[in-house]
Design a protein around this motif. Structure first.
Motif, PDB file in Angstrom:
ATOM      1  N   TRP A   1     -47.236 -64.455  47.250  1.00  0.00           N
ATOM      2  CA  TRP A   1     -46.044 -65.192  46.849  1.00  0.00           C
ATOM      3  C   TRP A   1     -44.826 -64.292  47.007  1.00  0.00           C
ATOM      4  O   TRP A   1     -44.914 -63.077  46.885  1.00  0.00           O
ATOM      5  CB  TRP A   1     -46.163 -65.653  45.400  1.00  0.00           C
TER       6      TRP A   1
ATOM      7  N   LYS B   1     -44.205 -69.760  47.557  1.00  0.00           N
ATOM      8  CA  LYS B   1     -45.171 -69.493  48.624  1.00  0.00           C
ATOM      9  C   LYS B   1     -45.132 -70.659  49.597  1.00  0.00           C
ATOM     10  O   LYS B   1     -45.329 -71.813  49.204  1.00  0.00           O
ATOM     11  CB  LYS B   1     -46.579 -69.324  48.054  1.00  0.00           C
TER      12      LYS B   1
ATOM     13  N   MET C   1     -46.862 -72.622  52.411  1.00  0.00           N
ATOM     14  CA  MET C   1     -48.242 -72.824  52.849  1.00  0.00           C
ATOM     15  C   MET C   1     -48.284 -73.047  54.358  1.00  0.00           C
ATOM     16  O   MET C   1     -47.269 -73.315  54.992  1.00  0.00           O
ATOM     17  CB  MET C   1     -48.854 -74.012  52.104  1.00  0.00           C
ATOM     18  N   ASP C   2     -49.470 -72.940  54.931  1.00  0.00           N
ATOM     19  CA  ASP C   2     -49.652 -73.109  56.379  1.00  0.00           C
ATOM     20  C   ASP C   2     -49.165 -74.467  56.877  1.00  0.00           C
ATOM     21  O   ASP C   2     -48.696 -74.583  58.008  1.00  0.00           O
ATOM     22  CB  ASP C   2     -51.123 -72.917  56.762  1.00  0.00           C
ATOM     23  N   ASP C   3     -49.275 -75.492  56.030  1.00  0.00           N
ATOM     24  CA  ASP C   3     -48.835 -76.832  56.437  1.00  0.00           C
ATOM     25  C   ASP C   3     -47.332 -77.041  56.246  1.00  0.00           C
ATOM     26  O   ASP C   3     -46.819 -78.137  56.446  1.00  0.00           O
ATOM     27  CB  ASP C   3     -49.630 -77.909  55.698  1.00  0.00           C
TER      28      ASP C   3
ATOM     29  N   SER D   1     -45.706 -76.838  53.380  1.00  0.00           N
ATOM     30  CA  SER D   1     -45.350 -77.198  52.006  1.00  0.00           C
ATOM     31  C   SER D   1     -44.975 -75.934  51.222  1.00  0.00           C
ATOM     32  O   SER D   1     -45.350 -74.821  51.586  1.00  0.00           O
ATOM     33  CB  SER D   1     -46.498 -77.944  51.329  1.00  0.00           C
TER      34      SER D   1
ATOM     35  N   LYS E   1     -44.796 -74.049  47.426  1.00  0.00           N
ATOM     36  CA  LYS E   1     -45.217 -73.973  46.027  1.00  0.00           C
ATOM     37  C   LYS E   1     -44.252 -73.028  45.321  1.00  0.00           C
ATOM     38  O   LYS E   1     -43.825 -72.025  45.890  1.00  0.00           O
ATOM     39  CB  LYS E   1     -46.645 -73.437  45.904  1.00  0.00           C
TER      40      LYS E   1
ATOM     41  N   GLN F   1     -51.661 -74.528  42.076  1.00  0.00           N
ATOM     42  CA  GLN F   1     -52.588 -75.405  42.805  1.00  0.00           C
ATOM     43  C   GLN F   1     -53.863 -74.667  43.220  1.00  0.00           C
ATOM     44  O   GLN F   1     -54.319 -74.755  44.355  1.00  0.00           O
ATOM     45  CB  GLN F   1     -51.895 -76.049  44.007  1.00  0.00           C
TER      46      GLN F   1
END
Length: 72
Positions: free
Chosen positions: A16, A29, A31-33, A35, A37, A62
């Motif tokens: 993070w 953070k 994410m690979d997609d 998104s 967090k 998550q």
């Protein structure tokens, strides 16, 4: 229940990014997609209350508690 310090350690070890340091630590953070967090961590030294901890795990980090524990 984990402490605020343990939550901060988790974020640092799990990749993070600390993006704001005021009266709280703010981590994010990507994410690979694509998104995003985010979580906010108190600079206090106590434990996180049970109800709040369940919310942080589910909605912000998550991850499950087992994964969290492997990272701290």
């Amino acid at each position: 229940m984990p402490s605020w310090r343990e939550l901060k350690r988790f974020c640092e070890r799990d990749g993070w990014e600390l993006y704001k340091d005021t009266d709280h630590y703010f981590y994010r953070k990507i994410m690979d997609d694509g998104s995003l967090k985010r979580t906010k961590i108190s600079k206090g030294t106590g434990e996180i209350s049970s109800r709040l901890w369940k919310n942080i795990l589910k909605k912000q980090l998550q991850v499950d508690e087992a994964y969290f524990n492997t990272m701290i």
